[in-house]
Motif scaffolding. Sequence first.
Motif, short mmCIF file in Angstrom:
data_model
loop_
_atom_site.label_atom_id
_atom_site.label_comp_id
_atom_site.label_asym_id
_atom_site.label_seq_id
_atom_site.Cartn_x
_atom_site.Cartn_y
_atom_site.Cartn_z
N SER A 46 -30.36 27.69 -3.55
CA SER A 46 -30.10 28.90 -4.33
C SER A 46 -29.06 28.70 -5.42
N SER A 47 -28.11 27.78 -5.24
CA SER A 47 -27.10 27.57 -6.27
C SER A 47 -26.40 26.23 -6.06
N LEU A 48 -25.74 25.76 -7.11
CA LEU A 48 -25.01 24.50 -7.05
C LEU A 48 -23.90 24.51 -8.08
N GLU A 49 -22.73 23.98 -7.72
CA GLU A 49 -21.66 23.66 -8.65
C GLU A 49 -21.19 22.25 -8.35
N ALA A 50 -20.86 21.49 -9.41
CA ALA A 50 -20.44 20.11 -9.19
C ALA A 50 -19.75 19.57 -10.42
N ARG A 51 -19.05 18.46 -10.21
CA ARG A 51 -18.55 17.62 -11.29
C ARG A 51 -19.51 16.45 -11.41
N ARG A 52 -20.09 16.25 -12.58
CA ARG A 52 -21.12 15.21 -12.75
C ARG A 52 -20.59 14.11 -13.68
N VAL A 63 -21.44 4.30 -22.64
CA VAL A 63 -21.14 5.69 -22.94
C VAL A 63 -20.98 6.43 -21.62
N GLU A 64 -19.93 7.25 -21.52
CA GLU A 64 -19.70 8.01 -20.28
C GLU A 64 -19.43 9.47 -20.62
N ARG A 65 -19.94 10.32 -19.76
CA ARG A 65 -19.65 11.74 -19.88
C ARG A 65 -19.29 12.30 -18.52
N VAL A 66 -18.29 13.19 -18.50
CA VAL A 66 -17.92 13.93 -17.30
C VAL A 66 -18.15 15.40 -17.60
N GLU A 67 -18.90 16.07 -16.72
CA GLU A 67 -19.30 17.45 -16.97
C GLU A 67 -19.05 18.33 -15.76
N ARG A 68 -18.86 19.59 -16.03
CA ARG A 68 -18.89 20.60 -14.98
C ARG A 68 -20.26 21.28 -15.04
N VAL A 69 -20.97 21.29 -13.91
CA VAL A 69 -22.34 21.78 -13.88
C VAL A 69 -22.46 22.92 -12.88
N ALA A 70 -23.15 23.97 -13.28
CA ALA A 70 -23.51 25.06 -12.37
C ALA A 70 -24.98 25.35 -12.57
N ARG A 71 -25.70 25.55 -11.46
CA ARG A 71 -27.14 25.80 -11.56
C ARG A 71 -27.57 26.88 -10.57
N ARG A 72 -28.55 27.64 -10.99
CA ARG A 72 -29.30 28.50 -10.09
C ARG A 72 -30.77 28.24 -10.39
N PRO A 73 -31.37 27.30 -9.66
CA PRO A 73 -32.75 26.90 -9.97
C PRO A 73 -33.72 28.08 -9.86
N PRO A 74 -34.83 28.03 -10.64
CA PRO A 74 -35.20 26.91 -11.51
C PRO A 74 -34.73 27.03 -12.94
N LYS A 76 -31.66 28.77 -14.45
CA LYS A 76 -30.31 29.02 -14.95
C LYS A 76 -29.42 27.79 -14.79
N GLN A 77 -28.68 27.49 -15.85
CA GLN A 77 -27.84 26.30 -15.85
C GLN A 77 -26.69 26.47 -16.83
N ARG A 78 -25.54 25.92 -16.45
CA ARG A 78 -24.38 25.86 -17.36
C ARG A 78 -23.79 24.46 -17.26
N ILE A 79 -23.60 23.81 -18.41
CA ILE A 79 -23.01 22.48 -18.48
C ILE A 79 -21.84 22.52 -19.46
N GLU A 80 -20.66 22.16 -19.00
CA GLU A 80 -19.48 22.07 -19.87
C GLU A 80 -19.01 20.63 -19.87
N VAL A 81 -18.93 20.03 -21.03
CA VAL A 81 -18.51 18.63 -21.15
C VAL A 81 -16.99 18.56 -21.12
N LEU A 82 -16.45 17.92 -20.09
CA LEU A 82 -15.00 17.81 -19.93
C LEU A 82 -14.43 16.59 -20.62
N GLU A 83 -15.13 15.46 -20.50
CA GLU A 83 -14.71 14.21 -21.15
C GLU A 83 -15.97 13.53 -21.68
N SER A 84 -15.83 12.82 -22.80
CA SER A 84 -17.00 12.16 -23.36
C SER A 84 -16.60 11.06 -24.33
N THR A 85 -17.29 9.93 -24.25
CA THR A 85 -17.16 8.88 -25.26
C THR A 85 -18.40 8.83 -26.14
N ASP A 86 -19.27 9.82 -26.01
CA ASP A 86 -20.47 9.93 -26.82
C ASP A 86 -20.17 10.83 -28.02
#
Length: 381
Positions: A46-52, A63-74, A76-86
Amino acid sequence: MKRRGMLAAGAAVALAGCVGYTDRNDEPPSSEDLVEDAIETRRHMSSLEARRVMTVETPDETVERVERVARRPPAKQRIEVLESTDPDVPAGSVTVTNRATTWEYNPSAETVDKQYHPNKVDTDSTRLVLETLLEDSRLSHDGTERIDGREAHVIETRPPVDDIGPTIDLVVGDTTYVVPLRATGDLEELDVSRTVWIDDAYGYPVKERNAISDDGETRHELTVTYENLSINEPLESGTFTYEPPSDATVVTDGPEPEGVFDSLPAAEDAVPYPLPQPDVPEPYVLDRVTVVEKAERFGTTATLWYNDPNVIAKELFVAVREVQRFRPDALEEIEFDGHTAYRRDGRIQSVFWACDDLNYEVSSLIDGEPLLEIASSIGCP
């Protein structure tokens, strides 16, 4: 590294429902059992939050990216990029998707791309990739490792030779990842390895690594890991809504809906024709009604979306249009209750028919749904 590639790994990894393989017997579970349990877990998540953490390595760069991810499948999704070399996806980038709209904020360009997709069919791509992995790949169990402080089973997979190509459907991603391979002449000479780590206690993937090598040289390696997972817990209010920064330029694309309604009565004033009240099988319930008014030659389309609240991405829909959008000569002609109709098979199963000045469609991505019975309940109102 192209932005298209990095954005493609967009699905969440899910942990739900404790399995505890090592506690229930002394023998390790089979690779097939692990993937089957992952499919079942995903089906009811039903839902998920994670650091990806995502890392892409090629001979020329990492190339590396660190993101905060929240999902409610199928959908709804939120991705916030916390760190990135891209440079194409800098820190501070935000992507928010719900049923009808996707926002993509690029802080470097100070722009927000707002895409309307009110009638997009949502599938559970992660579950479909897991099912394909189970059905088509050669799986082997390669012991256990600790991932983010938890015991995980290491599953080595090998795709059939004829499946080797310049794309990867990620187990921990909900779209195809485009691999920027340089031409090598013969794809069969490529060595494609895929490793998936499945959490022991919860029975679901927490990490994936894909590597493509040519004559011993790694051309492309992608690793995705989920940390600090929170599964099937309440998400913060407003997670899947987005307010653009005041100084950002908003660019829109796609058909903006006249409205997205939670009931048939609420939608009736937005359409110039009566809405049907189809009989759908249990446990389907009405999820929403979308109304889109396009150019005059296409008229107004109302789509009634029904889903199974117990299973992710199990939905069917009924569409009413003022203009015929199907080609009879490309479909199978059938008949129900004295009405001529047309059937479409394939990824989407559909029944189309016309009645006076309106056109109707009943469709589903699930095989075996009683589309003709639903169409019969609508008939020619």
